[in-house]
Design a protein around this motif. Structure first.
Motif, PDB file in Angstrom:
ATOM      1  N   THR A 287       0.808  -1.274   0.014  1.00 43.23           N
ATOM      2  CA  THR A 287      -0.069  -0.180  -0.027  1.00 43.23           C
ATOM      3  C   THR A 287       0.765   1.211  -0.109  1.00 43.23           C
TER       4      THR A 287
ATOM      5  N   THR B  93       0.243   5.452   1.418  1.00 46.34           N
ATOM      6  CA  THR B  93      -0.895   6.159   1.988  1.00 46.34           C
ATOM      7  C   THR B  93      -0.418   7.675   1.955  1.00 46.34           C
TER       8      THR B  93
ATOM      9  N   SER C  39      -6.896  -0.725  -5.917  1.00 50.20           N
ATOM     10  CA  SER C  39      -8.133   0.026  -5.642  1.00 50.20           C
ATOM     11  C   SER C  39      -7.459   1.295  -5.057  1.00 50.20           C
TER      12      SER C  39
ATOM     13  N   ARG D 295      -8.686   3.892  -2.186  1.00 53.54           N
ATOM     14  CA  ARG D 295      -9.678   4.477  -0.607  1.00 53.54           C
ATOM     15  C   ARG D 295      -9.427   5.818  -0.484  1.00 53.54           C
ATOM     16  N   SER D 296     -10.583   6.404  -0.353  1.00 52.93           N
ATOM     17  CA  SER D 296     -10.258   7.888  -0.182  1.00 52.93           C
ATOM     18  C   SER D 296     -11.933   8.519   0.177  1.00 52.93           C
TER      19      SER D 296
ATOM     20  N   SER E 286     -16.232   8.825  -2.184  1.00 57.12           N
ATOM     21  CA  SER E 286     -17.674   8.496  -1.706  1.00 57.12           C
ATOM     22  C   SER E 286     -18.659   9.112  -2.560  1.00 57.12           C
TER      23      SER E 286
ATOM     24  N   ARG F  42     -19.192   5.886   6.415  1.00 56.56           N
ATOM     25  CA  ARG F  42     -18.386   4.646   6.228  1.00 56.56           C
ATOM     26  C   ARG F  42     -16.985   5.057   6.086  1.00 56.56           C
ATOM     27  N   THR F  43     -16.790   6.337   5.531  1.00 56.97           N
ATOM     28  CA  THR F  43     -15.540   6.804   5.157  1.00 56.97           C
ATOM     29  C   THR F  43     -14.906   7.721   6.256  1.00 56.97           C
TER      30      THR F  43
ATOM     31  N   LEU G 258     -11.240   7.703   7.450  1.00 61.25           N
ATOM     32  CA  LEU G 258     -10.508   8.230   6.641  1.00 61.25           C
ATOM     33  C   LEU G 258     -10.333   9.846   6.682  1.00 61.25           C
TER      34      LEU G 258
ATOM     35  N   THR H  60      -5.704   9.082   1.935  1.00 60.87           N
ATOM     36  CA  THR H  60      -5.920   8.445   0.826  1.00 60.87           C
ATOM     37  C   THR H  60      -5.017   7.198   0.804  1.00 60.87           C
TER      38      THR H  60
ATOM     39  N   ASP I  52      -4.109   0.689  -2.855  1.00 67.38           N
ATOM     40  CA  ASP I  52      -3.716  -0.674  -2.797  1.00 67.38           C
ATOM     41  C   ASP I  52      -3.288  -1.401  -4.159  1.00 67.38           C
TER      42      ASP I  52
END
Length: 731
Positions: free
Chosen positions: A84, A86, A118, A120-121, A125, A133-134, A137, A150, A153
């Protein structure tokens, strides 16, 4: 009947014959070693094979096959770990629609990078930054703080080239996000931490050698009063460093080498090489003083070389073997890092030994005319060290009681020693990756690994939850969550306040393991891993100690013919090493001298340090013991009575031992000047061990105890005396 040397004063042993061969072909030996050294540096550092040693290093907490590792295997089978990257963003206006739109557009570009699985941030959304759900973060769980993370992956199974390329492109795209939003961003990852540690290790190594080599040359210039003699041990040390780096490069293809291994092993080789070179050059000059001509003839140079390799070479071999035996004890332990240090350390010691009995004598032969100008006619039997011996011999009991009291006082802090396995804390406090992860753990705790994780072999989430709830009220527990890991296992994540290896975390691990469950449980996490590592080390320690004690005892018995002197040497080493560890605890655990030594205390000592200090410190202590005892035994075999042999032995070796100790202190000061915490702790521990051993033990305790014991120093049972007469190693 043995062959005699040309002067007829010494048996022609194998070492003497080797000295004769070196004396006849010194340039060939030097040329061969130059070629070997150049090859070593080219392969290990120059990267002629496509990668250098430093590119093959790893970093992480020491591990063993245990309950913790089995739990990690179960987790990895169900949830394979992904590489990952970040990014933390601060100062963003997450309430402005235009800013959010720019950030979201830039974030979507990251997913187009080849190799990215993927992204994730909270910016991605559909419900926006108010999506619960976020919330994990967002800094503080709310958009009002203006901070978010953020996480990228990557696809599993990428080769190194593809992974590096994907990370580089993803990082570039990541940093475009805060730029588009008028904010600030920083990027971190596990691979970046490893790179930071390995690059710091490489920088520390260069800094250590940059400090050690010039200062050791200056000290040896003062000792030998000449540039030529001072340069010979340094040349030998440089060659040994090349051999050490090449051996480590070779081992990196067999086992994973931790980054810290390089500095520990390489500087040990540097220190030993300088010690052995100092001893060899000193003995050659002493033997050269027996010449009949003002300018030594080739025959006289050859005789001096033979005697030097036969005497100093024998001491080097004994010393090197004792150090090798001490390091071989590390091979008994289960942890792969300890075995790697042991194997690499033994190989480096062997390189230093071979260099000292081949290359350094060849350099001495080539520089014999210059060395002969400083050679004295006969070493004096009277001087500072013989006077010190006589003073000690007048009141041996008082000296023994006083010095032992000082050593015990220094050792007292070891009774409160706490051990830990640091991660980013190994880096300096202001290191970018350390700052990044400290901020990440503080502002986004949900992204950090839980301090304790329990893998339960059950498909019933409710049953596992009911069992786990009993730990929610344990000291330090902040949260507890149960979630399915697979169809047959559940995962219990427990977050504990404080550092990952805090007392509360370790107590919780013990409590979880002690409490029964209607299903199989495996506990893991940093605290559990440390407990398992220390349990494994404790279980194997008696065997490692037994190997080192037995090997050292046999070697010293073969050298001295006594059973008393090996036992005494072992006991004195235990006391002095305890004192050295006490100094480490007082400084690093209790936080003294933080400003002077440029470190921040974590309230504990790194878990590997005590074991490595005992191995390396024991070897170095026996190094000086062999230096001193070899001369005392030499005089005793010539018929000199005990006290006189002790004073003569101290007079002849005192200057060499103190010079060698000063030199190795300078070498290990390179450790202390380093930025990696475990290296700094190792360096200070070995400096303390050498200073204590070369002053209080070798100069005071040894002559005091030998005076008190008198003729009992040389005692051995009759069967062992016969054994020594047959197999003892003598000139």
């Amino acid at each position: 009947m043995q062959n005699r040397s040309p002067a007829g004063l010494m048996p022609r042993t194998r070492l003497a014959r080797l000295g004769g061969v070196i004396a006849r072909h010194p340039r060939s030996w030097v040329a061969a070693w130059i070629l070997v050294a150049a090859t070593c540096f080219a392969v290990a550092v120059g990267g002629v094979t496509g990668e250098s040693l430093f590119e093959r290093l790893h970093s992480g907490a020491p591990t063993v096959e245990s309950e913790s590792s089995r739990a990690q295997d179960v987790i990895a089978q169900s949830q394979p770990a992904l590489e990952t990257l970040t990014m933390q963003v601060t100062g963003a206006d997450l309430t402005d629609a235009a800013t959010m739109a720019k950030g979201a557009a830039a974030t979507k570009e990251i997913a187009r990078v080849p190799g990215v699985k993927s992204v994730r941030s909270p910016l991605l959304s559909p419900a926006g930054v108010t999506d619960p759900r976020t919330a994990f973060l967002l800094e503080g769980g709310s958009p009002s703080a203006g901070g978010f993370v953020t996480v990228v992956d990557f696809e599993p199974g990428l080769d190194k080239h593809a992974q590096d390329a994907a990370e580089a492109q993803a990082e570039q795209k990541l940093l475009a996000v805060p730029a588009a939003m008028g904010a600030k961003g920083s990027v971190g990852s596990t691979s970046k931490v490893v790179k930071a540690i390995t690059s710091t290790v490489e920088r520390d190594l260069l800094r250590g050698e940059g400090i050690a080599l010039p200062l050791t040359f200056l000290v040896m210039f003062l000792v030998f009063a000449g540039f030529i003699a001072a340069g010979m041990p340094v040349v030998g040390a440089v060659v040994s460093i090349g051999g050490a780096l090449l051996s480590l490069f070779g081992f990196s293809h067999v086992v994973e080498l931790d980054a810290t291994v390089v500095n520990i092993v390489t500087l040990l080789g540097l220190g030993l090489s300088i010690d052995y070179g100092l001893l060899t050059v000193s003995r050659f000059r002493e033997e050269l003083a027996h010449r009949e001509h003002e300018v030594p003839t080739r025959e006289e140079v050859a005789v001096a070389a033979e005697r030097t390799v036969a005497t100093a070479g024998r001491t080097v071999l004994f010393s090197g073997l004792t150090v090798a035996i001490a390091l071989a004890g590390l091979l008994i332990f289960e942890a792969s890092i300890m075995r790697a240090i042991g194997v690499a350390g033994v190989s480096v010691v062997l390189v230093a030994m071979v260099v000292a009995i081949t290359l350094v004598p060849a350099l001495c032969v080539m520089g014999a005319k210059r060395l002969s100008r400083k050679a004295v006619e006969r070493p004096s039997d009277v001087g500072f060290f013989s006077g010190l011996a006589h003073a000690v011999q007048r009141r041996p009991v008082l000296v023994i009681v006083g010095i032992v009291a000082v050593l015990v006082l220094l050792a007292l802090p070891t009774l409160s020693m706490r051990l830990t396995s640091s991660g980013t804390e190994l880096l300096p406090k202001d290191a970018q990756q350390r700052v990044f992860f400290e901020q990440l753990n503080r502002d986004y705790p949900a992204l950090s690994s839980p301090e304790v994780t329990v893998v339960a072999a059950s498909s019933d989430t409710a049953a596992v939850t009911s069992w786990a709830e009993r730990f929610r009220t344990a000291p330090g527990v902040e949260s507890l969550a149960v979630k399915p890991l697979s169809g047959t296992h559940q995962r219990v994540d427990i977050r504990v306040a404080g550092r990952p290896t805090s007392d509360d975390a370790q107590d919780l691990v013990s409590r979880v393991r002690d409490v029964g469950a209607p299903f199989e449980t495996l506990t893991t996490g940093q605290a559990a891993g440390q407990i398992d590592f220390l349990d494994s080390m404790a279980a194997r320690a008696p065997y490692a100690v037994g190997l080192v004690v037995l090997g050292t005892f046999v070697l010293l018995f073969l050298m001295t013919g006594s059973v008393v002197m090996p036992v005494k040497a072992l006991l004195l080493n235990v006391i002095s090493l305890g004192a050295a560890l006490g100094v480490v605890v007082w400084i690093f655990q209790e936080g003294h001298l933080e400003g002077l030594l440029s470190f921040s205390s974590v309230g504990a000592v790194e878990s590997m340090v005590p074991f490595l200090v005992l191995a390396f410190g024991f070897g170095l202590s026996m190094d000086y013991e062999v230096f001193l005892l070899s001369r005392i035994v030499e005089f005793h075999r010539q018929g000199v009575e005990n006290d006189r042999a002790v004073s003569l032995g101290l007079q002849r070796t005192g200057r060499i031992i103190t010079s060698a100790a000063l030199l190795i202190v300078i070498v290990f000061a390179g450790f202390v000047a380093g930025d990696i915490l475990i290296i700094k702790q190792m360096g200070l521990a070995l400096v303390a061990a050498v200073v204590i051993d070369a002053t209080l033990v070798r100069m005071l305790l040894v002559p005091a105890t030998m005076t008190l014991l008198g003729r009992w120093n040389w005692w051995a049972p009759r069967p062992l005396r016969r054994l020594h007469d047959r197999f003892g190693i003598t000139e």
